[in-house]
Design an enzyme around this catalytic site. Structure first.
Site, short mmCIF file in Angstrom:
data_model
loop_
_atom_site.label_atom_id
_atom_site.label_comp_id
_atom_site.label_asym_id
_atom_site.label_seq_id
_atom_site.Cartn_x
_atom_site.Cartn_y
_atom_site.Cartn_z
N TYR A 162 -1.61 -7.75 0.98
CA TYR A 162 -2.70 -7.80 2.07
C TYR A 162 -2.81 -8.45 1.86
O TYR A 162 -2.62 -9.87 1.52
CB TYR A 162 -3.69 -7.42 1.34
CG TYR A 162 -3.98 -5.84 1.07
CD1 TYR A 162 -4.79 -5.07 1.74
CD2 TYR A 162 -2.72 -5.50 0.04
CE1 TYR A 162 -5.08 -3.69 1.17
CE2 TYR A 162 -3.01 -3.66 -0.37
CZ TYR A 162 -3.56 -2.95 0.18
OH TYR A 162 -3.34 -1.70 -0.19
N LYS A 178 3.22 -1.23 9.84
CA LYS A 178 3.52 -2.49 9.12
C LYS A 178 4.47 -3.24 9.66
O LYS A 178 4.84 -2.16 9.77
CB LYS A 178 3.50 -2.37 7.24
CG LYS A 178 2.27 -1.00 7.22
CD LYS A 178 2.33 -0.92 5.51
CE LYS A 178 1.56 0.32 5.35
NZ LYS A 178 -0.02 -0.23 5.61
N HIS A 214 -6.79 -2.26 5.08
CA HIS A 214 -4.94 -2.07 5.49
C HIS A 214 -4.35 -2.93 4.71
O HIS A 214 -4.24 -4.37 5.26
CB HIS A 214 -5.20 -1.05 6.28
CG HIS A 214 -5.70 -0.02 6.17
ND1 HIS A 214 -5.63 1.26 5.44
CD2 HIS A 214 -7.43 0.35 7.38
CE1 HIS A 214 -6.72 1.96 6.51
NE2 HIS A 214 -6.89 1.63 7.03
#
Length: 335
Positions: free
Chosen positions: A276, A313, A282
């Site tokens: 993070y 991601k 998220h």
């Protein structure tokens, strides 16, 4: 247009200059044009040149001492037929921007051809990416799977910027339960705000092993085992057998925390960490720690990239080197 073979080169006379001038094939010489084996294969395949005594099949066999040749041909053909001019080197291929060619434009990609089972040595890849970056190009892996489908990956070296410093939590004491550590920490000690551990109740937090090792290194927690206070080395020795990857995970965890990122376990995504940036809801990155000299098969990296993309991601491999941590990002692209 007729060509001839001399050793591993395919040569055309002066009439071959048109192939270079119009479409960027080959390298001009004083008395004609020199083609690489893969260029010659493509031109024979397309019927643009003839080599006496050879058709495409026999020419492919002629050049198949290079076990990579069929993959190289497939990638070369695919890129050519996407509208790019391609030349060999300095990796496998140099790909020009659409509509541009040697002498009249710039190359955009440096392409390395691999199979799905090739082992990726991160130190080698990082060296090639640095070379590509120095030439102000994009570094691309063209991976040919066992059914001869091609997937393209862009590879970058990522320098993670440090984030705004956050206050450390206050010192706390804990107990060891098998390899798990539980600390006595109310909300006032700041462990929740710093995103350490999982709260059991209002006064207790259970820590992950890498969190425990890091916090012990920082002098923020002390752990008693019987009447003794454990050192960080004592604790790591206790858990090493249950987590043989602990050493590299701690090294990368330490680096990320010092940059003010928040690493948490990436188990649900099949990786060491999900990471993070600050207090975002998220995670933005999946990170896998790799030791100096460690290799991974390309099909394993492919799984990692697909997982990361499916959850929106970035996929980073954190390579541990003598000079520090080098983050290598792999991402699927379309040419």
């Amino acid at each position: 247009m007729k060509a001839r073979i001399e050793e591993d080169k395919v040569l055309l006379g002066s009439e071959g200059y048109t192939l270079y001038e119009q479409s960027g094939f080959g390298r001009p010489q004083k008395d004609g044009l020199r083609l690489s084996p893969v260029e010659a294969l493509y031109l024979v395949y397309r019927g643009r040149i003839e080599i006496p005594g050879y058709d495409f099949d026999t020419l492919l066999v002629r050049f198949s001492e290079d076990a990579h040749m069929i993959r190289s041909f497939l990638v070369y053909r695919d890129i050519r037929e996407r509208g790019y001019v391609v030349q060999t080197g300095p990796h496998d291929f140099r790909v020009f921007k659409r509509g541009e060619k040697p002498g009249k434009g710039e190359s955009q990609y440096m392409v390395r051809v691999l199979s799905e089972r090739d082992l990726i040595d991160f130190s080698v890849v990082q060296g090639e990416v640095r070379t590509t970056l120095n030439m102000r190009k994009q570094h691309v892996l063209a991976v040919v799977d066992d059914e001869f489908e091609i997937t393209y990956y862009e590879v970058k070296l990522q320098k993670l910027p440090g984030l705004e410093a956050a206050p450390d939590p206050k010192p706390a004491h804990g107990i060891l339960s098998s390899i798990s550590v539980i600390i006595n920490a109310g909300a006032d000690l700041g462990y929740d705000l710093a995103f350490y551990g999982k709260r059991l109740d209002e006064s207790r937090i259970v820590l992950a092993t890498v969190e425990t090792a890091y916090l012990m290194e920082q002098g923020l927690i002390t752990i008693k085992q019987g009447e003794n206070i454990l050192t960080t080395e004592d604790y790591c020795a206790c858990i090493q057998d249950s987590d043989p990857e602990l050493g590299k995970k701690i090294t990368v965890y330490r680096h990320l925390r010092k940059l003010q990122y928040i690493p948490k376990t990436g188990y649900k995504f099949g990786h060491h960490f999900r990471v993070y940036s600050g207090r975002k809801i998220h995670s933005e990155m999946l990170v896998q720690a790799t030791d100096l000299g460690e290799t991974l098969p390309m099909n394993s990296i492919s799984r990692s990239v697909r997982m990361a993309h499916s959850v929106k991601k970035k996929m980073l491999f954190a390579g541990i080197h003598d000079e520090g941590i080098v983050f290598t990002e792999f991402a699927r692209i379309k040419l």
